[in-house]
Enzyme design. Structure first.
Site, mmCIF file in Angstrom:
data_model
loop_
_atom_site.group_PDB
_atom_site.id
_atom_site.type_symbol
_atom_site.label_atom_id
_atom_site.label_comp_id
_atom_site.label_asym_id
_atom_site.label_seq_id
_atom_site.Cartn_x
_atom_site.Cartn_y
_atom_site.Cartn_z
ATOM 1 N N ASN A 3 1.761 -14.187 -1.633
ATOM 2 C CA ASN A 3 0.513 -14.948 -1.687
ATOM 3 C C ASN A 3 0.572 -16.076 -2.724
ATOM 4 O OD1 ASN A 3 -2.138 -15.611 -1.200
ATOM 5 N ND2 ASN A 3 -3.013 -13.741 -2.094
ATOM 6 N N HIS A 55 -12.503 -1.216 0.963
ATOM 7 C CA HIS A 55 -12.997 -1.981 -0.179
ATOM 8 C C HIS A 55 -14.503 -2.150 -0.102
ATOM 9 C CE1 HIS A 55 -9.207 -4.429 -1.391
ATOM 10 N NE2 HIS A 55 -8.895 -3.195 -1.079
ATOM 11 N N ARG A 58 -12.749 2.033 -2.584
ATOM 12 C CA ARG A 58 -12.621 1.329 -3.863
ATOM 13 C C ARG A 58 -13.906 0.537 -4.096
ATOM 14 N NH1 ARG A 58 -8.892 -3.880 -5.010
ATOM 15 N NH2 ARG A 58 -10.884 -4.818 -4.448
ATOM 16 N N TYR A 67 -13.436 -11.721 -9.229
ATOM 17 C CA TYR A 67 -12.346 -11.598 -8.273
ATOM 18 C C TYR A 67 -12.451 -10.284 -7.498
ATOM 19 C CZ TYR A 67 -7.588 -11.424 -6.462
ATOM 20 O OH TYR A 67 -6.482 -11.349 -5.652
ATOM 21 N N ASP A 93 -10.283 -1.104 -9.278
ATOM 22 C CA ASP A 93 -9.146 -1.975 -9.605
ATOM 23 C C ASP A 93 -9.517 -2.851 -10.801
ATOM 24 O OD1 ASP A 93 -6.916 -3.577 -9.608
ATOM 25 O OD2 ASP A 93 -7.036 -4.127 -7.489
ATOM 26 N N HIS A 96 -7.352 -5.048 -12.080
ATOM 27 C CA HIS A 96 -6.646 -6.321 -11.892
ATOM 28 C C HIS A 96 -5.935 -6.815 -13.146
ATOM 29 C CE1 HIS A 96 -9.421 -6.848 -8.260
ATOM 30 N NE2 HIS A 96 -8.205 -6.847 -7.786
ATOM 31 N N GLU A 138 -6.909 1.347 -11.277
ATOM 32 C CA GLU A 138 -5.705 0.599 -10.877
ATOM 33 C C GLU A 138 -5.406 -0.566 -11.817
ATOM 34 O OE1 GLU A 138 -5.971 -0.503 -6.783
ATOM 35 O OE2 GLU A 138 -4.829 -2.345 -7.098
ATOM 36 N N GLU A 163 1.536 -2.838 -7.590
ATOM 37 C CA GLU A 163 1.501 -3.782 -6.463
ATOM 38 C C GLU A 163 2.259 -5.071 -6.776
ATOM 39 O OE1 GLU A 163 -2.839 -4.186 -6.128
ATOM 40 O OE2 GLU A 163 -2.612 -6.277 -6.681
ATOM 41 N N ARG A 218 2.083 1.962 -6.528
ATOM 42 C CA ARG A 218 1.481 1.123 -5.486
ATOM 43 C C ARG A 218 2.415 0.085 -4.861
ATOM 44 N NH1 ARG A 218 -3.112 0.206 -3.921
ATOM 45 N NH2 ARG A 218 -3.349 -2.001 -4.440
ATOM 46 N N HIS A 234 -0.079 -0.831 -1.724
ATOM 47 C CA HIS A 234 -0.892 -2.034 -1.635
ATOM 48 C C HIS A 234 -1.070 -2.410 -0.156
ATOM 49 C CE1 HIS A 234 -0.959 -6.595 -2.926
ATOM 50 N NE2 HIS A 234 -2.181 -6.118 -2.809
ATOM 51 N N ASP A 269 -3.455 -10.204 2.335
ATOM 52 C CA ASP A 269 -2.371 -11.187 2.231
ATOM 53 C C ASP A 269 -1.027 -10.564 2.600
ATOM 54 O OD1 ASP A 269 -3.370 -10.158 -0.479
ATOM 55 O OD2 ASP A 269 -1.293 -10.660 -0.970
ATOM 56 N N GLU A 328 -3.871 1.601 1.023
ATOM 57 C CA GLU A 328 -4.966 0.620 1.015
ATOM 58 C C GLU A 328 -5.063 -0.016 2.403
ATOM 59 O OE1 GLU A 328 -4.307 -2.547 -1.756
ATOM 60 O OE2 GLU A 328 -6.362 -3.291 -1.613
ATOM 61 N N TRP A 336 -4.504 -14.174 -14.875
ATOM 62 C CA TRP A 336 -5.041 -14.772 -13.634
ATOM 63 C C TRP A 336 -6.317 -14.053 -13.204
ATOM 64 C CZ3 TRP A 336 -5.757 -12.169 -9.069
ATOM 65 C CH2 TRP A 336 -5.273 -10.840 -9.097
HETATM 66 O O1 KDG Z 1 -2.304 -11.364 -3.547
HETATM 67 C C1 KDG Z 1 -3.008 -10.615 -4.486
HETATM 68 C C2 KDG Z 1 -3.881 -9.578 -3.826
HETATM 69 O O2 KDG Z 1 -3.212 -8.920 -2.792
HETATM 70 C C3 KDG Z 1 -4.315 -8.568 -4.838
HETATM 71 O O3 KDG Z 1 -4.942 -9.171 -5.918
HETATM 72 C C4 KDG Z 1 -5.219 -7.556 -4.185
HETATM 73 O O4 KDG Z 1 -5.398 -6.324 -6.217
HETATM 74 C C5 KDG Z 1 -5.389 -6.330 -5.009
HETATM 75 C C6 KDG Z 1 -5.529 -5.083 -4.275
HETATM 76 O O5 KDG Z 1 -5.554 -4.046 -4.935
HETATM 77 O O6 KDG Z 1 -5.599 -5.122 -3.044
HETATM 78 MG MG MG Z 2 -4.955 -4.302 -6.903
#
Ligand code: KDG
Ligand code: MG
Length: 406
Positions: free
Chosen positions: A37, A122, A147, A159, A214, A216, A240, A266, A287, A316, A320, A343, A406
């Site tokens: 991605n 999700h 989640r 996000y 998550d 992130h 996560e 992931e 993951r 994961h 994407d 997921e 990010w």
């Molecule tokens: O490309 C990044 C996403 O796939 C990611 O940020 C998604 O964190 C994510 C998840 O747990 O699906």
């Molecule tokens: Mg994630």
């Protein structure tokens, strides 16, 4: 049997996907996902400009040998671009082997280890109530794990929040532009908010549904330890990516401070990224998935290492990752002894048309295809209707303008 052609297809039915399509001299074809991605063209070039010519004339059934040829043969090993490119080739070769054998790939991996694959959906929303309502919707549709991510009060955007209408399906849509959107991040606001989300979720949803969250990669080890402790009463299945991926010793700190289970991996590309976390039992779920961790061949090695330490898979599966990756992940999930969760975010109808497949979702479980190979393909004519579009994930700055994770 010889490889006669390696095609690299970039298509954007709503978002960009890179697909490797390998053809053999007897006309069998195999497909592999090679989507990274936001860096799609780097992988496409790695495949097209560096690997394709090296594959022509090779025996496609020598999957492990080809894997090591591409991995050991490169001076610059590992890293997401290289490992995603290798994954695309490896996945396509497993698809070919399954077709040649007349068996779904899970049979070549040892056979069925479970009836269906438990997935998590999700749930997200602008408020705690909206998010919990979305989670209840998932449970009523048969999901056994959800989640939960909700908007953080005081922040304009968060996000991974797709809103109730999208039910999370579009939570990870990148902005349609080469330059990333810049979001504002505030750790204090986040930490103050998340426990209340799970307090309400447990009260409304009851003690048994499996709930996940998550982070992130946004916290320091100590901040993550605080969050893990505060979430303990709500018995999450996992928290996560609590800390940035390169901060692996942070997991040791976390382990000493909280019993909230941890999932990560992931963004890992190889078994070496997982080795310490697995062998020291610093995590509960790994993951990694097919497309970003070197394909079926390498992912299987990671999961076998994890099995030794009673660590389960939690691959994961955001949108994407193309349907080709999902098809392959489900084949692996079907066969491994230490499967945990998968997921699942449904792809858009356009994406499903470009990648016809026969895996299916039913009552909270997914089922790998029973067709020979992976049971997924790319429709080249439809793919050509959707040319590549530059797109980027958002980035974060703190309120004072400091660049953040990010
Ligand atoms: O490309 C990044 C996403 O796939 C990611 O940020 C998604 O964190 C994510 C998840 O747990 O699906
Ligand atoms: Mg994630």
């Amino acid at each position: 049997m010889r490889i006669t052609d390696v095609q690299v297809i970039v298509t954007c039915p709503g978002r960009n996907f890179v697909t490797v399509r390998i053809t053999t001299d007897d006309g069998v074809t195999g497909v592999g996902d090679a989507t990274l991605n936001g860096r799609e063209l780097a992988v496409a070039s790695y495949l097209q400009d560096h690997l394709a010519a090296q594959l022509i004339g090779r025996d496609p059934l020598r999957i492990d040998d080809i894997w090591h040829y591409l991995y050991r043969g490169a001076y610059w090993r590992r890293g997401p671009v290289t490992m995603t490119a290798i994954a695309g080739v490896d996945t396509a070769l497993w698809d070919i082997k399954g077709k040649v054998a007349g068996l779904p790939v899970y049979q070549l991996l040892g056979g069925r280890a479970r009836d269906g694959i438990t997935v998590y959906g999700h749930a997200s929303g602008a408020t705690v109530e909206e998010t919990v309502e979305a989670a209840a919707g998932y449970l009523s549709r048969g999901y056994r794990a959800v989640r939960l991510q909700s908007s953080i009060p005081g922040l304009d955007s968060t996000y991974g929040i797709g809103g109730v209408a999208a039910a999370g399906a579009h939570a990870y849509e990148p902005a349609d532009a080469a330059l990333p959107t810049e979001n504002v991040w505030d750790t204090d606001a986040y930490l103050a908010h998340v426990p209340s989300l799970f307090e309400v979720a447990r009260r409304e949803l009851g003690p048994t549904p499996r709930l996940l969250h998550d982070v992130h990669h946004r916290l320091t080890p100590n901040e993550a330890a605080r969050l893990g402790k505060e979430l303990e009463p709500f018995h999450l299945t996992w928290m996560e990516d609590p800390v940035p991926a390169e901060m692996q010793d942070g997991y040791r700190h976390l382990r000493h401070h909280t019993t909230t289970p941890i999932a990560t991996g992931e963004v890992f590309s190889s078994i070496y990224d997982c080795q310490t976390l697995i062998t020291e039992r610093l995590i509960d779920y790994i993951r990694t998935t097919v497309v970003h961790a070197g394909g079926i061949t390498h992912l299987r090695r990671i999961f076998d290492l994890a099995a030794l330490y009673d660590i389960r898979s939690g691959s994961h599966g955001a949108t994407d990752l193309s349907p080709v990756c999902l098809a392959a992940a489900l084949q692996v999930d079907t066969a491994i002894p230490n499967f945990g969760l998968q997921e699942y975010m449904p792809h858009t109808p356009e994406t499903d048309e470009v990648f016809p497949h026969s895996y299916r979702f039913e009552d909270g479980l997914m089922y790998a295809s029973e067709e020979p190979g992976l049971g997924v393909d790319i429709d080249l004519e439809k793919a050509a209707l959707y040319p590549y579009k530059p797109a980027s994930l958002p980035v974060n700055r703190l309120r004072d303008g400091t660049m953040f994770h990010w």
